[in-house]
Design a protein around this motif. Structure first.
Motif, PDB file in Angstrom:
ATOM      1  N   PHE A 126     -11.499   3.602   1.536  1.00  0.00           N
ATOM      2  CA  PHE A 126     -10.746   4.810   1.206  1.00  0.00           C
ATOM      3  C   PHE A 126      -9.270   4.460   1.059  1.00  0.00           C
ATOM      4  O   PHE A 126      -8.691   3.777   1.905  1.00  0.00           O
ATOM      5  CB  PHE A 126     -10.928   5.853   2.301  1.00  0.00           C
ATOM      6  CG  PHE A 126     -10.248   7.160   2.009  1.00  0.00           C
ATOM      7  CD1 PHE A 126     -10.904   8.155   1.322  1.00  0.00           C
ATOM      8  CD2 PHE A 126      -8.934   7.379   2.421  1.00  0.00           C
ATOM      9  CE1 PHE A 126     -10.279   9.363   1.053  1.00  0.00           C
ATOM     10  CE2 PHE A 126      -8.302   8.577   2.156  1.00  0.00           C
ATOM     11  CZ  PHE A 126      -8.982   9.578   1.468  1.00  0.00           C
ATOM     12  N   ALA A 127      -8.652   4.924  -0.013  1.00  0.00           N
ATOM     13  CA  ALA A 127      -7.224   4.681  -0.245  1.00  0.00           C
ATOM     14  C   ALA A 127      -6.448   5.953   0.055  1.00  0.00           C
ATOM     15  O   ALA A 127      -6.811   7.050  -0.403  1.00  0.00           O
ATOM     16  CB  ALA A 127      -6.988   4.239  -1.689  1.00  0.00           C
ATOM     17  N   ALA A 128      -5.399   5.823   0.859  1.00  0.00           N
ATOM     18  CA  ALA A 128      -4.561   6.983   1.177  1.00  0.00           C
ATOM     19  C   ALA A 128      -4.004   7.586  -0.105  1.00  0.00           C
ATOM     20  O   ALA A 128      -3.617   6.878  -1.031  1.00  0.00           O
ATOM     21  CB  ALA A 128      -3.424   6.555   2.106  1.00  0.00           C
ATOM     22  N   ARG A 129      -3.962   8.921  -0.149  1.00  0.00           N
ATOM     23  CA  ARG A 129      -3.474   9.589  -1.349  1.00  0.00           C
ATOM     24  C   ARG A 129      -2.606  10.782  -0.976  1.00  0.00           C
ATOM     25  O   ARG A 129      -2.809  11.421   0.065  1.00  0.00           O
ATOM     26  CB  ARG A 129      -4.640  10.046  -2.221  1.00  0.00           C
ATOM     27  CG  ARG A 129      -5.577  11.043  -1.554  1.00  0.00           C
ATOM     28  CD  ARG A 129      -6.871  11.212  -2.320  1.00  0.00           C
ATOM     29  NE  ARG A 129      -7.724  12.246  -1.735  1.00  0.00           N
ATOM     30  CZ  ARG A 129      -7.833  13.487  -2.222  1.00  0.00           C
ATOM     31  NH1 ARG A 129      -7.138  13.827  -3.299  1.00  0.00           N
ATOM     32  NH2 ARG A 129      -8.627  14.375  -1.654  1.00  0.00           N
ATOM     33  N   ARG A 130      -1.638  11.071  -1.838  1.00  0.00           N
ATOM     34  CA  ARG A 130      -0.723  12.188  -1.629  1.00  0.00           C
ATOM     35  C   ARG A 130      -1.391  13.487  -2.074  1.00  0.00           C
ATOM     36  O   ARG A 130      -1.914  13.573  -3.176  1.00  0.00           O
ATOM     37  CB  ARG A 130       0.577  11.957  -2.389  1.00  0.00           C
ATOM     38  CG  ARG A 130       1.373  10.751  -1.883  1.00  0.00           C
ATOM     39  CD  ARG A 130       2.635  10.538  -2.711  1.00  0.00           C
ATOM     40  NE  ARG A 130       3.475   9.477  -2.152  1.00  0.00           N
ATOM     41  CZ  ARG A 130       3.355   8.202  -2.456  1.00  0.00           C
ATOM     42  NH1 ARG A 130       2.442   7.812  -3.345  1.00  0.00           N
ATOM     43  NH2 ARG A 130       4.157   7.298  -1.917  1.00  0.00           N
ATOM     44  N   ILE A 131      -1.316  14.496  -1.211  1.00  0.00           N
ATOM     45  CA  ILE A 131      -1.933  15.791  -1.495  1.00  0.00           C
ATOM     46  C   ILE A 131      -0.900  16.782  -2.027  1.00  0.00           C
ATOM     47  O   ILE A 131      -1.142  17.497  -2.999  1.00  0.00           O
ATOM     48  CB  ILE A 131      -2.602  16.365  -0.230  1.00  0.00           C
ATOM     49  CG1 ILE A 131      -3.662  15.396   0.296  1.00  0.00           C
ATOM     50  CG2 ILE A 131      -3.207  17.731  -0.508  1.00  0.00           C
ATOM     51  CD1 ILE A 131      -4.803  15.167  -0.669  1.00  0.00           C
ATOM     52  N   ALA A 132       0.256  16.846  -1.375  1.00  0.00           N
ATOM     53  CA  ALA A 132       1.314  17.787  -1.763  1.00  0.00           C
ATOM     54  C   ALA A 132       2.653  17.185  -1.395  1.00  0.00           C
ATOM     55  O   ALA A 132       2.754  16.362  -0.469  1.00  0.00           O
ATOM     56  CB  ALA A 132       1.114  19.135  -1.083  1.00  0.00           C
ATOM     57  N   THR A 150       5.914  14.930   2.278  1.00  0.00           N
ATOM     58  CA  THR A 150       4.658  14.684   1.583  1.00  0.00           C
ATOM     59  C   THR A 150       3.502  14.764   2.574  1.00  0.00           C
ATOM     60  O   THR A 150       3.564  14.179   3.656  1.00  0.00           O
ATOM     61  CB  THR A 150       4.648  13.304   0.911  1.00  0.00           C
ATOM     62  OG1 THR A 150       5.790  13.176   0.065  1.00  0.00           O
ATOM     63  CG2 THR A 150       3.393  13.109   0.076  1.00  0.00           C
ATOM     64  N   ILE A 151       2.463  15.488   2.203  1.00  0.00           N
ATOM     65  CA  ILE A 151       1.225  15.487   2.985  1.00  0.00           C
ATOM     66  C   ILE A 151       0.320  14.420   2.399  1.00  0.00           C
ATOM     67  O   ILE A 151       0.000  14.450   1.207  1.00  0.00           O
ATOM     68  CB  ILE A 151       0.546  16.856   2.968  1.00  0.00           C
ATOM     69  CG1 ILE A 151       1.447  17.896   3.632  1.00  0.00           C
ATOM     70  CG2 ILE A 151      -0.797  16.794   3.696  1.00  0.00           C
ATOM     71  CD1 ILE A 151       0.851  19.301   3.648  1.00  0.00           C
ATOM     72  N   VAL A 152      -0.078  13.451   3.228  1.00  0.00           N
ATOM     73  CA  VAL A 152      -0.888  12.306   2.801  1.00  0.00           C
ATOM     74  C   VAL A 152      -2.243  12.383   3.492  1.00  0.00           C
ATOM     75  O   VAL A 152      -2.313  12.573   4.717  1.00  0.00           O
ATOM     76  CB  VAL A 152      -0.193  10.977   3.149  1.00  0.00           C
ATOM     77  CG1 VAL A 152      -1.033   9.790   2.691  1.00  0.00           C
ATOM     78  CG2 VAL A 152       1.195  10.920   2.523  1.00  0.00           C
ATOM     79  N   GLU A 153      -3.319  12.235   2.714  1.00  0.00           N
ATOM     80  CA  GLU A 153      -4.662  12.135   3.291  1.00  0.00           C
ATOM     81  C   GLU A 153      -4.925  10.657   3.570  1.00  0.00           C
ATOM     82  O   GLU A 153      -5.088   9.857   2.656  1.00  0.00           O
ATOM     83  CB  GLU A 153      -5.718  12.697   2.344  1.00  0.00           C
ATOM     84  CG  GLU A 153      -7.105  12.775   2.982  1.00  0.00           C
ATOM     85  CD  GLU A 153      -8.136  13.431   2.086  1.00  0.00           C
ATOM     86  OE1 GLU A 153      -9.192  13.842   2.610  1.00  0.00           O
ATOM     87  OE2 GLU A 153      -7.885  13.531   0.857  1.00  0.00           O
ATOM     88  N   ALA A 235       4.286  21.424  -3.290  1.00  0.00           N
ATOM     89  CA  ALA A 235       3.460  21.639  -4.474  1.00  0.00           C
ATOM     90  C   ALA A 235       2.424  20.532  -4.555  1.00  0.00           C
ATOM     91  O   ALA A 235       2.686  19.396  -4.164  1.00  0.00           O
ATOM     92  CB  ALA A 235       4.322  21.668  -5.741  1.00  0.00           C
ATOM     93  N   ALA A 236       1.244  20.869  -5.057  1.00  0.00           N
ATOM     94  CA  ALA A 236       0.166  19.885  -5.160  1.00  0.00           C
ATOM     95  C   ALA A 236       0.574  18.749  -6.092  1.00  0.00           C
ATOM     96  O   ALA A 236       1.251  18.963  -7.112  1.00  0.00           O
ATOM     97  CB  ALA A 236      -1.098  20.555  -5.680  1.00  0.00           C
ATOM     98  N   THR A 237       0.183  17.511  -5.745  1.00  0.00           N
ATOM     99  CA  THR A 237       0.536  16.351  -6.552  1.00  0.00           C
ATOM    100  C   THR A 237      -0.678  15.886  -7.348  1.00  0.00           C
ATOM    101  O   THR A 237      -1.813  16.249  -7.043  1.00  0.00           O
ATOM    102  CB  THR A 237       1.006  15.210  -5.663  1.00  0.00           C
ATOM    103  OG1 THR A 237      -0.005  14.890  -4.679  1.00  0.00           O
ATOM    104  CG2 THR A 237       2.273  15.590  -4.934  1.00  0.00           C
TER     105      THR A 237
END
Length: 237
Positions: A126-132, A150-153, A235-237
């Motif tokens: 799993f690669a970390a990704r930016r959500i918003a 930034t919210i990061v999953e 805002a969603a990225t």
């Protein structure tokens, strides 16, 4: 209870917002009190009762100095913290399993059939990704704010709030919140944690079960005085 909270926020927010006029007013009142004390002969009485006067002075300093330092010291105290960015660490590709060919080795006999090898499927990490994401702005000329939130999953269903290139006016009792309001603190805002530093790049793990869709901004909030220092609409990225 909600009315009491609103009144408390209005009172302390007003005191903090107008702290300069309030400080000037206190200074003027202090000068007036000193002038009245001089004309009334209080200083002469203090000289006649030095122990009593000293006790009153010690009590006044014991209360006034800590309060003054607590309110004023954040103006010149700055802290810096840099933590690794979870998105910057990419997943490493798995090595190929293709067999190597050795020079001079005998080739397989043409009459003997060679079974085809079906590659085993591999699961990519799993690669970390930016959500918003959003950019910070201060609430006025004095309360500046810069940088991004930034919210990061970081893993399925696990999130981190990341602050980058961040800088904010220091203050007493500052905390980071996620708010359902895009421009202010609001009921049901999520307390993420105490502000780690006034400058830098750092993050906060969000509680399990947090849904980023429930929040519209990241804010820097003074709990002591119910005052908003900086806000970053998301805002969603």
């Amino acid at each position: 209870m909600a009315i009491f909270d609103d009144l408390q926020r209005t009172l302390f927010d007003g005191l903090y917002t107008n702290r300069v006029p309030f400080a000037l007013g206190v200074t003027v009142m202090s000068v007036v009190v000193v002038a009245i004390a001089w004309r009334a002969g209080w200083f002469g009485a203090a000289r006649r009762h030095p122990l009593r006067a000293s006790a009153i002075l010690v009590v006044a300093l014991a209360v006034g100095l800590p309060v003054g330092f607590y309110l004023a010291s954040p103006i010149w105290i700055r802290t810096v913290l840099i933590e690794p960015d979870p998105v910057a660490v990419d997943a490493v590709a798995l090595p190929s399993r293709t067999p190597a060919v050795v020079a001079g080795a005998p080739s397989p006999e043409p009459s003997r059939p060679v079974a085809s090898v079906v590659p085993t499927p591999t699961t990519r990490p799993f690669a970390a990704r930016r959500i918003a994401s959003g950019s910070f702005a201060g609430t006025d000329d004095f309360h500046f704010g810069r940088g991004t939130a930034t919210i990061v999953e970081t893993s399925p269903g696990a999130y981190v709030l990341r602050l980058d290139d961040f800088s904010v006016r220091n203050g007493p009792d500052l905390y980071v919140f996620l708010s359902p309001d895009p421009g202010d603190y609001a009921p049901h805002a999520l307390e993420v944690g105490r502000l780690k530093a006034t400058d830098g790049a750092f993050g906060y793990e969000l509680p399990a079960g947090t849904d980023p869709a429930d929040f519209a901004s990241a804010i820097i909030w003074c709990k002591q005085f119910s005052h908003l220092f900086a806000v970053a609409p998301l805002a969603a990225t």
